[in-house]
Scaffold this motif. Structure first.
Motif, short mmCIF file in Angstrom:
data_model
loop_
_atom_site.label_atom_id
_atom_site.label_comp_id
_atom_site.label_asym_id
_atom_site.label_seq_id
_atom_site.Cartn_x
_atom_site.Cartn_y
_atom_site.Cartn_z
N VAL A 159 0.81 -1.15 0.09
CA VAL A 159 -0.26 -0.36 -0.40
C VAL A 159 1.13 1.06 0.29
N ARG A 160 2.07 1.15 -0.36
CA ARG A 160 2.86 1.91 -0.74
C ARG A 160 3.38 3.05 0.73
N TRP A 161 4.02 2.05 1.88
CA TRP A 161 4.88 2.71 2.96
C TRP A 161 5.68 1.93 2.84
N PRO A 162 6.45 1.93 2.23
CA PRO A 162 7.46 0.74 1.70
C PRO A 162 8.43 0.71 3.31
N VAL A 163 8.80 1.67 4.25
CA VAL A 163 9.23 2.24 5.01
C VAL A 163 8.94 2.02 6.36
N VAL A 164 7.87 1.91 6.56
CA VAL A 164 7.26 1.32 7.47
C VAL A 164 6.95 -0.12 7.74
N GLY A 165 6.60 -0.43 6.26
CA GLY A 165 6.57 -1.51 5.70
C GLY A 165 7.84 -2.44 6.06
N ILE A 166 8.83 -2.44 6.02
CA ILE A 166 10.06 -2.40 6.29
C ILE A 166 10.46 -2.85 7.84
N LEU A 167 10.06 -1.83 8.60
CA LEU A 167 10.33 -1.97 9.82
C LEU A 167 9.73 -2.79 10.91
N VAL A 168 8.30 -2.98 9.81
CA VAL A 168 7.03 -3.82 10.06
C VAL A 168 7.81 -5.53 10.22
N GLU A 169 8.47 -5.82 8.89
CA GLU A 169 8.99 -7.19 8.72
C GLU A 169 10.27 -7.16 9.50
N ILE A 170 10.94 -6.11 9.38
CA ILE A 170 11.85 -6.39 10.31
C ILE A 170 11.90 -7.01 11.69
N TYR A 171 10.79 -6.90 12.22
CA TYR A 171 10.77 -7.02 13.86
C TYR A 171 9.86 -8.20 13.62
N GLY A 172 8.98 -8.72 12.88
CA GLY A 172 8.07 -9.79 12.64
C GLY A 172 9.22 -10.80 12.62
N CYS A 173 10.37 -11.00 11.46
CA CYS A 173 11.77 -11.34 11.40
C CYS A 173 11.96 -12.10 12.61
#
Length: 135
Positions: free
Chosen positions: A81-95
């Motif tokens: 949904v075009r929020w890549p910075v937030v997406g990457i940070l949430v993905e890193i936390y999830g991983c």
């Protein structure tokens, strides 16, 4: 040999490597959505092939891993949904949360690698070596 890999596991590791590479490239190119999506697809497929489809499904749906699974999938959603910075940070936390059970195995594996293992086992000696040379 202690760490023999089957052909299927080699393919899984290769896909994970491509996923990490495309994600890194996307971050360098100012969070390009297409490259981030490709990185996620490669990474998820690589994990599924490396662990096996059933084990991957169990990993993502296990009750103690819900927090990490939801965070990782929410990060993918934010990227789409075009929020890549937030997406990457949430993905890193999830991983980190999702794969927290694997850290002891990863640590033991890294200790077996010649140079990296020495650096990880003796960080104080390494810091002393660098400070002696600069003084």
């Amino acid at each position: 040999m202690a760490y023999e890999l089957s052909e299927q596991k080699k393919i899984g590791l290769g896909l994970i490597g491509f996923g990490i590479f495309f994600t890194f490239l996307a971050v360098i190119l100012f969070f390009d959505r297409g490259l981030l999506a490709l990185g996620n697809i490669f990474w998820l497929t690589g994990v599924a092939i490396l662990l096996g489809w059933r084990s991957t499904l169990q990993l993502f749906t296990d009750r103690k891993n819900y927090k990490g699974s939801v965070s990782f999938l929410l990060g993918i959603f934010f990227i789409f949904v075009r929020w890549p910075v937030v997406g990457i940070l949430v993905e890193i936390y999830g991983c980190i949360v999702l794969f927290s059970g694997f850290w002891p195995s990863i640590k033991a594996f890294l200790y077996q690698i010649p140079v990296i293992g020495w650096i990880l086992q003796y960080p104080a000696l390494l810091i002393n070596q660098f400070t002696k040379r600069s003084a």
